[in-house]
Design an enzyme around this catalytic site. Sequence first.
Site, mmCIF file in Angstrom:
data_model
loop_
_atom_site.group_PDB
_atom_site.id
_atom_site.type_symbol
_atom_site.label_atom_id
_atom_site.label_comp_id
_atom_site.label_asym_id
_atom_site.label_seq_id
_atom_site.Cartn_x
_atom_site.Cartn_y
_atom_site.Cartn_z
ATOM 1 N N HIS A 156 6.484 -36.182 -32.537
ATOM 2 C CA HIS A 156 5.266 -36.917 -32.185
ATOM 3 C C HIS A 156 5.055 -37.027 -30.682
ATOM 4 C CE1 HIS A 156 4.163 -38.477 -36.249
ATOM 5 N NE2 HIS A 156 5.396 -38.061 -36.474
ATOM 6 N N ASP A 364 1.555 -38.178 -22.988
ATOM 7 C CA ASP A 364 1.483 -38.703 -24.340
ATOM 8 C C ASP A 364 1.467 -37.524 -25.294
ATOM 9 O OD1 ASP A 364 1.208 -40.729 -26.272
ATOM 10 O OD2 ASP A 364 -0.259 -41.787 -25.037
#
Length: 462
Positions: A156, A364
């Site tokens: 992720h 991110d």
Amino acid sequence: MARLVIVSNRVGLPEEGGRRAGGLVVALRDALKDRGGLWVGWSGETVEGEPGPPRSLRRGRVTYVTLDLAREAYEAYYVGFANGTLWPLFHYRLGLITFRRHDLEGYRAVNEAFARTIADLLRPDDLVWVHDYHFLALAAALRRLGVTNRLGFFLHIPFPAAEVLRALPGHDRLLREMADYDLVGLQTESDVRSFAEGLVRLAGGEPIGTDRFRCAERTVAVGAFPVGIDTEGFARLAAQSANGPEARRLAESLAGRALVLGVDRLDYSKGLPGRLQAVAELLERWPQWRRRITYLQIAPVSRGELRQYRALRSELDALAGRTNARFADVDWTPVRWVTRNVPRPVLAGYLRLARVGFVTPLRDGMNLVAKEYVAAQDPEDPGVLVLSRLAGAAEELESALLVDPLDVEGLAEALDRALAMPLDERRARWAASMEVLRANTAARWRTRFLEALEATRPAVAG
Ligand code: GDG
């Protein structure tokens, strides 16, 4: 259809029903309901001494299996290696890394404990889907136990460039362990390039065609599977909640001022100090925005047990205080800082009210808040997403105002531009982003991943 076994650090337990569960949890739970299967993870509990046997809870065709961790194992695996070493390294923050061999050993031991639990529960043709940086070494541990099932892994968070990964002691072994998965999924094409470079340069991997590698006598497929959200569902939730009591309370408190909104776990990867500085810069350089905007930052505290996170909190408290002291008036404070967790429907309503979605991570993996902000907008009068180029979401949301998160002046300029943007431009940008989000939902993401995993060849005992 093969049964599915999902493994992630935390399990989306059924008690976390519709109101609390995030879109990703719902997408994974739906996959389990379709196929039947298991969701395995840490219970969130630590115990003194040896943990007892795993606990399981059955709901229809889905069984949730959770393990407690010994206090020491938790310190080494979760606080130490996963969040003290891998998280900062994978987010390119080498200066924040702590590394201890003891933590790495503890991390491997926890991966092995999970492998033993899973191996006992597996049926021969189960598909196994492992999530995130807590379990880089799980496939290798399962293979050592003789497991030949297809094993998929999805990361992720970003995957760092080989030159950065090289800073990690034992990176070559970790890469080879990752090659024990049949499929490694990453968020973006850029992450795929980094992983491929790591395999080849640092772990002796050899490319086979464009998206497979031979490494340590195994074949691993690699691909980009950008995580999506439940776009229509979130849009509906936001439209409903915008008329609810909580959103109305916020709207009334704004007294007609434009809302600039940030929503992030309180984490140093999210670029929060720069965001606060940018708001101060905006009010300094464009005095016409004074008294006309409110910046609300919702930042629920996470990982409060780590020193780096406590330091960040004090830094942010000081920055918010300084900006308010410099610009506030008796009836206006520019910065509102909320560290409480807000219920998901309320959050959706807040996002819809915001004229600017302010999302400026330094790195991110994806950033779902950026996507949720877009989905939450009123199509007739949408707000503007200001988005860091270094969020995975920027690869898809090209029509956002893309910014360099370290450039405080640039962030302030983007805020000024977003706040002043005419309706037709706002609509055009929003429509382009929304089209992307309608095409790549959370449901589509998990289907693509599972299809790719099923298309890998059956595993051979390692
Ligand atoms: C990791 C990767 C990747 C936030 N505050 C509240 C709240 N949230 C929800 C958001 C969003 C989720 O939490 C956060 O997701 P992000 O993607 O923004 O960030 P991470 O937590 O760092 O997630 C990231 C993600 O995994 C998925 O692959 O995109 O890059 O770092 O859904 O809305 N939800 C509620 N109250 C809050 O106060 N209810």
